[in-house]
Scaffold this active site. Structure first.
Site, short mmCIF file in Angstrom:
data_model
loop_
_atom_site.label_atom_id
_atom_site.label_comp_id
_atom_site.label_asym_id
_atom_site.label_seq_id
_atom_site.Cartn_x
_atom_site.Cartn_y
_atom_site.Cartn_z
N ASP A 1 0.85 -1.19 0.00
CA ASP A 1 0.00 0.00 0.00
C ASP A 1 0.89 1.24 0.00
OD1 ASP A 1 0.94 0.20 2.57
OD2 ASP A 1 -0.95 -0.30 3.52
N ASP B 1 -8.16 -7.18 1.06
CA ASP B 1 -7.15 -7.40 2.10
C ASP B 1 -7.70 -6.88 3.42
OD1 ASP B 1 -5.40 -4.85 3.30
OD2 ASP B 1 -6.59 -4.38 1.54
N CYS C 1 -13.68 -28.62 8.74
CA CYS C 1 -12.59 -27.74 8.30
C CYS C 1 -11.31 -28.56 8.14
CB CYS C 1 -12.38 -26.61 9.29
SG CYS C 1 -11.00 -25.51 8.87
N CYS D 1 -8.20 -27.27 7.93
CA CYS D 1 -6.99 -26.56 8.34
C CYS D 1 -6.22 -27.36 9.38
CB CYS D 1 -7.34 -25.17 8.89
SG CYS D 1 -7.92 -25.13 10.60
N CYS E 1 -7.81 -27.33 12.99
CA CYS E 1 -9.01 -28.16 13.18
C CYS E 1 -8.71 -29.65 13.05
CB CYS E 1 -10.09 -27.74 12.20
SG CYS E 1 -10.85 -26.14 12.60
N HIS F 1 -6.32 -21.00 11.44
CA HIS F 1 -7.70 -21.34 11.08
C HIS F 1 -8.38 -20.20 10.33
CE1 HIS F 1 -11.85 -22.68 11.24
NE2 HIS F 1 -12.13 -21.45 11.66
#
Length: 368
Positions: free
Chosen positions: A91, A264, A302, A304, A307, A333
């Site tokens: 940015d 973002d 999930c 991930c 999890c 997560h």
């Protein structure tokens, strides 16, 4: 153009595409994890890559103050410095500078401000921001714009929007890179005519894509959606559209429904450090006493890492014990959730089922 956008499919206003950059091609719509100080808090680049992150955002203001663009340039640029081999967007530093309030002074030339680190006087202008971002050698640089507070009256917003256009022209004139693209930033506050004027003026400039700034700054979500409704149609179909600072599932979905390609936000990692997990049903505050004996994962189904290996009960214990692993596990997560949410949304656009995807989301999502 250094950055090119390839539109692949459209469905009920949503777009799926490919954005081609120096460090590779990435799929849109997509969410960019924020690595403010050349790191996404608590995670390694390898972990981000494995969970499907395509682009990381880093912050010009913070890297300008510490460790300095000169040092990063000596290290071989931001990719080498932070060990990230895929695209990076930086940015302009504008949002952070204008957030300093009384610690900064705006003139036509630029902004003089005091560093939040040591109080020293610093200066950012369109030219300085371009120089810093060229030294960082990100794939996508953002034009330096004026970020106004919400709410702001019409006359101030009009003057600010005109200044953003003048600064955008200076950014284009100063930016020189064969490897780095440059995005303009649409401003105009919550005023339809100023938003459309900003779009028209920026589209006349040779930007590689367009950010939509000045939203998610405290206004009601319905107002943000209204502004998007009349802003995105004014932007070119063949260039990427980036809604800045948005990172909740509902806003991502509704942004995509209005033709946005990129997003973002620090939200998923910031709230993770407070014990808040993101799920398809909404927020789950895993540090609450209700989960002391809950031996399920954060979200059933999930995939991930968190999890697959840890329970709500254990993660709550980590927060109560103030163990750093708690921040990592929920951050993993949350980012996995958003990245895969965007992948599923993209696939629905390609399949022509985005309307059903959107409908099914709102049937179960309670966090409004």
């Amino acid at each position: 153009m250094v950055i090119t956008y390839e539109l692949q499919a459209e469905c009920d206003g949503a777009r799926a595409g490919l954005l081609h950059t120096t460090h590779g091609t990435f799929k849109t719509p997509m969410f960019m994890p924020v690595g403010t100080q050349a790191t996404v808090k608590t995670l390694t680049p390898e972990e981000l890559y494995d969970m499907g992150a395509q682009v990381i955002l880093s912050n010009t203001y913070h890297l300008f103050l510490r460790p300095g663009a000169d040092l990063i340039k000596k290290a071989g640029g931001l990719h080498a410095f932070m060990h990230w081999r895929q695209p990076i967007l930086t940015d302009s530093g504008g949002f952070q500078v204008f957030s300093l309030g009384q610690m900064r002074k705006i003139t036509e030339e630029g902004v003089t401000f005091r560093s939040h680190l040591d109080g020293s006087s610093k200066f950012l202008s369109p030219e300085v921001s371009m120089d810093i971002q060229m030294d960082l050698n990100s794939d996508i640089a953002m034009a330096f714009d004026e970020c106004i507070p919400y709410p702001s009256d019409y006359e101030y917003t009009k003057q600010s929007t005109a200044r953003t256009t003048r600064w955008a022209k200076r950014c284009v004139e100063h930016h020189r890179s064969d490897t780095q693209g440059l995005f303009g930033i649409v401003q105009g506050g919550m005023y339809k005519d100023l938003r459309q004027q900003s779009c028209q003026e920026l589209v006349d400039l040779p930007f590689d894509g367009y950010g939509i700034g000045g939203l998610s700054v405290g206004e009601e979500k319905a107002l943000m959606y209204e502004v998007l409704d009349y802003t995105t149609p004014c932007l070119p179909r063949h260039k990427a559209r980036y809604l800045m600072g948005v990172g909740t599932a509902d806003c991502l979905l509704e942004g995509v429904a209005r033709g946005v390609d990129m997003f973002d936000c620090v939200y998923p990692t910031r709230v993770a450090r407070n014990g808040m997990a993101m799920t398809h049903q909404g927020r789950l505050t895993v540090r609450n006493a209700a989960y002391a004996e809950d031996f399920r994962p954060i979200e059933d189904g999930c995939s991930c890492y968190t999890c697959q290996h840890y329970t709500r009960s254990y993660i709550r214990h980590l927060f109560k014990a103030e163990e750093l692993l708690a921040y990592r596990l929920v951050s993993i997560h949350n980012l996995h959730f958003l990245l895969h949410f965007m992948q599923d949304m993209r696939q629905s656009i390609i399949n022509g089922t985005f309307r059903e995807f959107r409908r099914d989301f709102w049937k179960q999502y309670q966090d409004v």
